[in-house]
Design a protein around this motif. Structure first.
Motif, PDB file in Angstrom:
ATOM      1  N   ALA A  62       9.826  -2.433  -1.434  1.00  0.00           N
ATOM      2  CA  ALA A  62       9.172  -3.474  -0.340  1.00  0.00           C
ATOM      3  C   ALA A  62       8.655  -4.588  -0.988  1.00  0.00           C
ATOM      4  O   ALA A  62       8.094  -4.223  -2.017  1.00  0.00           O
ATOM      5  N   PRO A  63       8.276  -5.466  -0.228  1.00  0.00           N
ATOM      6  CA  PRO A  63       7.719  -6.662  -0.658  1.00  0.00           C
ATOM      7  C   PRO A  63       6.243  -6.512  -0.519  1.00  0.00           C
ATOM      8  O   PRO A  63       5.618  -6.200   0.597  1.00  0.00           O
ATOM      9  N   PHE A  64       5.704  -6.898  -1.563  1.00  0.00           N
ATOM     10  CA  PHE A  64       4.074  -7.262  -1.499  1.00  0.00           C
ATOM     11  C   PHE A  64       3.470  -8.563  -2.250  1.00  0.00           C
ATOM     12  O   PHE A  64       4.399  -8.800  -3.101  1.00  0.00           O
ATOM     13  N   VAL A  79      -1.736  -4.714  -3.116  1.00  0.00           N
ATOM     14  CA  VAL A  79      -2.602  -4.199  -2.256  1.00  0.00           C
ATOM     15  C   VAL A  79      -1.555  -3.587  -1.118  1.00  0.00           C
ATOM     16  O   VAL A  79      -0.796  -4.142  -0.479  1.00  0.00           O
ATOM     17  N   VAL A  80      -1.402  -2.120  -0.705  1.00  0.00           N
ATOM     18  CA  VAL A  80      -0.663  -1.707  -0.103  1.00  0.00           C
ATOM     19  C   VAL A  80      -1.067  -0.943   0.981  1.00  0.00           C
ATOM     20  O   VAL A  80      -1.777   0.206   1.126  1.00  0.00           O
ATOM     21  N   ARG A  81      -0.915  -1.470   2.514  1.00  0.00           N
ATOM     22  CA  ARG A  81      -1.269  -0.740   3.350  1.00  0.00           C
ATOM     23  C   ARG A  81      -0.146   0.580   3.926  1.00  0.00           C
ATOM     24  O   ARG A  81       1.094   0.078   3.642  1.00  0.00           O
ATOM     25  N   GLY A  85       5.965   4.707   6.285  1.00  0.00           N
ATOM     26  CA  GLY A  85       7.093   4.370   5.922  1.00  0.00           C
ATOM     27  C   GLY A  85       7.584   4.867   4.378  1.00  0.00           C
ATOM     28  O   GLY A  85       6.544   5.321   3.580  1.00  0.00           O
ATOM     29  N   ASN A  86       8.820   4.930   4.296  1.00  0.00           N
ATOM     30  CA  ASN A  86       9.255   5.435   2.860  1.00  0.00           C
ATOM     31  C   ASN A  86       8.604   4.967   1.666  1.00  0.00           C
ATOM     32  O   ASN A  86       7.937   5.710   0.812  1.00  0.00           O
ATOM     33  N   VAL A  87       8.669   3.535   1.588  1.00  0.00           N
ATOM     34  CA  VAL A  87       7.932   3.212   0.240  1.00  0.00           C
ATOM     35  C   VAL A  87       6.467   3.402   0.313  1.00  0.00           C
ATOM     36  O   VAL A  87       5.840   3.500  -0.689  1.00  0.00           O
ATOM     37  N   THR A  88       5.683   2.769   1.252  1.00  0.00           N
ATOM     38  CA  THR A  88       4.234   2.580   1.142  1.00  0.00           C
ATOM     39  C   THR A  88       3.983   4.006   1.261  1.00  0.00           C
ATOM     40  O   THR A  88       2.867   4.322   0.543  1.00  0.00           O
ATOM     41  N   ARG A 242       7.415 -10.616   6.994  1.00  0.00           N
ATOM     42  CA  ARG A 242       8.594 -10.186   7.849  1.00  0.00           C
ATOM     43  C   ARG A 242       9.244  -9.036   7.009  1.00  0.00           C
ATOM     44  O   ARG A 242       9.019  -8.856   5.747  1.00  0.00           O
ATOM     45  N   LYS A 243      10.205  -8.347   7.584  1.00  0.00           N
ATOM     46  CA  LYS A 243      11.041  -7.378   7.147  1.00  0.00           C
ATOM     47  C   LYS A 243      11.878  -7.960   5.965  1.00  0.00           C
ATOM     48  O   LYS A 243      12.282  -9.086   6.289  1.00  0.00           O
ATOM     49  N   MET A 244      11.739  -7.241   4.666  1.00  0.00           N
ATOM     50  CA  MET A 244      12.629  -7.809   3.682  1.00  0.00           C
ATOM     51  C   MET A 244      13.325  -6.709   2.993  1.00  0.00           C
ATOM     52  O   MET A 244      12.833  -5.788   2.861  1.00  0.00           O
TER      53      MET A 244
HETATM   54  C1  LIG Z   1       6.514 -11.508   2.441  1.00  0.00           C
HETATM   55  C2  LIG Z   1       5.908 -10.384   2.529  1.00  0.00           C
HETATM   56  C3  LIG Z   1       4.421  -9.793   2.039  1.00  0.00           C
HETATM   57  C4  LIG Z   1       4.015  -8.511   2.257  1.00  0.00           C
HETATM   58  N1  LIG Z   1       2.947  -8.421   1.536  1.00  0.00           N
HETATM   59  C5  LIG Z   1       2.342  -7.106   1.809  1.00  0.00           C
HETATM   60  C6  LIG Z   1       1.295  -6.874   1.086  1.00  0.00           C
HETATM   61  O1  LIG Z   1       0.564  -7.381   0.188  1.00  0.00           O
HETATM   62  N2  LIG Z   1       0.477  -5.488   1.301  1.00  0.00           N
HETATM   63  C7  LIG Z   1       1.024  -4.632   2.322  1.00  0.00           C
HETATM   64  O2  LIG Z   1       0.481  -3.613   2.546  1.00  0.00           O
HETATM   65  N3  LIG Z   1       2.237  -4.929   2.911  1.00  0.00           N
HETATM   66  C8  LIG Z   1       2.923  -6.205   2.818  1.00  0.00           C
HETATM   67  N4  LIG Z   1       3.963  -6.631   3.287  1.00  0.00           N
HETATM   68  C9  LIG Z   1       4.680  -5.565   4.202  1.00  0.00           C
HETATM   69  C10 LIG Z   1       5.348  -4.214   3.581  1.00  0.00           C
HETATM   70  O3  LIG Z   1       6.602  -4.908   2.921  1.00  0.00           O
HETATM   71  C11 LIG Z   1       5.763  -3.508   4.527  1.00  0.00           C
HETATM   72  O4  LIG Z   1       4.640  -2.837   4.967  1.00  0.00           O
HETATM   73  C12 LIG Z   1       6.795  -2.614   3.945  1.00  0.00           C
HETATM   74  O5  LIG Z   1       7.866  -2.985   3.698  1.00  0.00           O
HETATM   75  C13 LIG Z   1       7.298  -1.086   4.494  1.00  0.00           C
HETATM   76  O6  LIG Z   1       8.139  -0.412   3.914  1.00  0.00           O
HETATM   77  P1  LIG Z   1       8.134   1.104   4.020  1.00  0.00           P
HETATM   78  O7  LIG Z   1       9.330   1.662   3.452  1.00  0.00           O
HETATM   79  O8  LIG Z   1       6.906   1.989   3.720  1.00  0.00           O
HETATM   80  O9  LIG Z   1       8.085   1.117   5.721  1.00  0.00           O
HETATM   81  P2  LIG Z   1       9.461   0.954   6.866  1.00  0.00           P
HETATM   82  O10 LIG Z   1      10.040   2.263   6.809  1.00  0.00           O
HETATM   83  O11 LIG Z   1      10.358  -0.168   6.478  1.00  0.00           O
HETATM   84  O12 LIG Z   1       8.603   0.808   7.980  1.00  0.00           O
HETATM   85  C14 LIG Z   1       7.526   1.631   8.268  1.00  0.00           C
HETATM   86  C15 LIG Z   1       6.817   1.198   9.649  1.00  0.00           C
HETATM   87  O13 LIG Z   1       6.316  -0.369   9.379  1.00  0.00           O
HETATM   88  C16 LIG Z   1       6.581  -1.264  10.022  1.00  0.00           C
HETATM   89  N5  LIG Z   1       6.850  -2.683   9.154  1.00  0.00           N
HETATM   90  C17 LIG Z   1       7.628  -2.577   8.069  1.00  0.00           C
HETATM   91  N6  LIG Z   1       7.571  -3.634   7.486  1.00  0.00           N
HETATM   92  C18 LIG Z   1       6.829  -4.572   8.207  1.00  0.00           C
HETATM   93  C19 LIG Z   1       6.092  -6.001   7.893  1.00  0.00           C
HETATM   94  N7  LIG Z   1       6.632  -6.728   7.080  1.00  0.00           N
HETATM   95  N8  LIG Z   1       5.232  -6.165   9.041  1.00  0.00           N
HETATM   96  C20 LIG Z   1       4.775  -5.265  10.127  1.00  0.00           C
HETATM   97  N9  LIG Z   1       5.164  -3.909  10.093  1.00  0.00           N
HETATM   98  C21 LIG Z   1       6.256  -3.705   9.119  1.00  0.00           C
HETATM   99  C22 LIG Z   1       8.080  -0.885  10.469  1.00  0.00           C
HETATM  100  O14 LIG Z   1       8.474  -1.506  11.479  1.00  0.00           O
HETATM  101  C23 LIG Z   1       7.952   0.666  10.771  1.00  0.00           C
HETATM  102  O15 LIG Z   1       7.242   0.896  11.958  1.00  0.00           O
HETATM  103  C24 LIG Z   1       4.668  -7.700   3.334  1.00  0.00           C
HETATM  104  C25 LIG Z   1       5.614  -7.859   3.775  1.00  0.00           C
HETATM  105  C26 LIG Z   1       6.366  -9.371   3.581  1.00  0.00           C
HETATM  106  C27 LIG Z   1       7.830  -9.563   4.157  1.00  0.00           C
END
Ligand SMILES: Cc1cc2nc3c(=O)[nH]c(=O)nc-3n(C[C@H](O)[C@H](O)[C@H](O)COP(=O)(O)OP(=O)(O)OC[C@H]3O[C@@H](n4cnc5c(N)ncnc54)[C@H](O)[C@@H]3O)c2cc1C
Ligand code: FES
Length: 278
Positions: A62-64, A79-81, A85-88, A242-244
């Motif tokens: 996941a992107p951060f 810094v991870v919220r 989801g799977n990754v966080t 955004r989702k990446m």
């Molecule tokens: C350019 C960029 C920079 C980011 N920087 C940070 C950061 O510094 N710290 C941080 O904590 N997170 C950041 N994020 C968001 C982070 O990447 C997502 O929270 C993460 O991909 C979720 O992955 P997951 O597998 O845990 O959850 P998933 O299974 O992918 O999703 C779990 C839940 O989170 C929601 N979700 C997923 N991605 C996002 C998102 N981008 N925005 C809002 N909701 C989302 C989904 O809709 C779903 O409800 C960033 C995203 C982008 C695109």
């Protein structure tokens, strides 16, 4: 940051330190298994505003946006919220010493040279602080190159304000305006939307630039800050989340309007992206 040569091959990184910053947010200090992170020609490990893809074997990536100083070769911090989801979720389960993967950095980042000699208004909310934090670290490493610098940072409650120790350090060199939506009894600071505190900002509008990162609704509300301050759209840089997935323009996950966040962003001019917050 030359984390790796081949963009598809992640490199291993060690979780050197974990800090709990709020109920659902942790900071991870990442080090290379061997050696240090490399700097690019511009002398930085990454550009503030770029993203890295952090991954756990079997759970994905996941992107951060790194939050630490871009000059620091010894470690970078994310810094991870925990979204559940799977990754966080898996990252939050890790202990210090664990191994993860890193790819990147990807994207453009803030235009650092353009920001020099300007008054800066940095605005963020909630978990949008990491890219702004690394930008502030860069500014403080070259404080004389920048004019007046304001950070406006809003969160739901004081417990949701992240990086408090860093903010205490920053306050010695820049003006910090913190605000919360719901004050706890012990909170003595500002209460309300970040846009309500625009009157505390004294800048030269002709020579000012804004940088921001936060959730979509906050971005829209920010018009109420930038219009009264007289900062034009081409001087407002928005870091968009955004989702990446792939990070390199192949998977289409990050498309917003006619832009790819991974290729064209994540930093955009305000008027490039203002109809596509969703
Ligand atoms: C350019 C960029 C920079 C980011 N920087 C940070 C950061 O510094 N710290 C941080 O904590 N997170 C950041 N994020 C968001 C982070 O990447 C997502 O929270 C993460 O991909 C979720 O992955 P997951 O597998 O845990 O959850 P998933 O299974 O992918 O999703 C779990 C839940 O989170 C929601 N979700 C997923 N991605 C996002 C998102 N981008 N925005 C809002 N909701 C989302 C989904 O809709 C779903 O409800 C960033 C995203 C982008 C695109
Ligand atoms: S993240 Fe795959 S196209 Fe942008």
């Amino acid at each position: 940051m030359k984390i790796m040569q081949n963009i598809y091959i992640p490199q291993k990184a060690k979780v050197a330190k974990i800090e709990q910053h709020s109920a659902d947010v942790k900071l991870f200090r990442l080090q290379k298994n061997r050696g240090k992170f490399a700097k690019t020609e511009n002398g930085l490990v990454f550009n503030p505003g770029q993203v890295v893809l952090a991954g756990i074997w079997g759970y994905g990536e996941a992107p951060f946006g790194p939050a630490s100083s871009p000059q620091n070769k010894s470690y970078l911090e994310i810094v991870v919220r925990n979204t559940g989801g799977n990754v966080t979720n898996s990252l939050h389960d890790l202990k210090e010493g664990a191994e993860i993967t890193l790819r990147g950095p990807f994207g453009n980042g803030f235009p650092l040279q353009f920001l020099e000699k300007k008054d800066l208004v940095l605005v963020t909310g909630g978990c949008g602080i990491p890219p702004i934090a690394s930008l502030i670290e860069h500014i403080l490493n070259h404080r004389k190159k920048f004019g007046r610098v304001y950070l406006i940072y809003g969160a739901k409650t004081s417990n949701d304000l992240l990086l408090k120790d860093r903010i205490n350090r920053w306050e010695k060199q820049i003006k910090v305006i913190l605000t919360v939506d719901k004050p706890s009894p012990e909170w003595t600071g500002r209460v309300g939307m970040v846009s309500e505190f625009v009157k505390e900002i004294e800048i030269d509008p002709a020579n000012a630039v804004a940088a921001m990162c936060g959730p979509g609704p906050m971005m829209t509300a920010l018009e109420k800050i930038f219009r009264p301050l007289g900062i034009s759209d081409r001087r407002i840089f928005a870091n968009v989340e955004r989702k990446m997935q792939c990070g390199v323009g192949k998977c289409q996950h990050c498309v917003t309007g006619d832009k790819y966040v991974c290729l064209d962003g994540p930093v955009f001019y305000f008027d490039q992206i203002d109809k596509n917050w969703d």
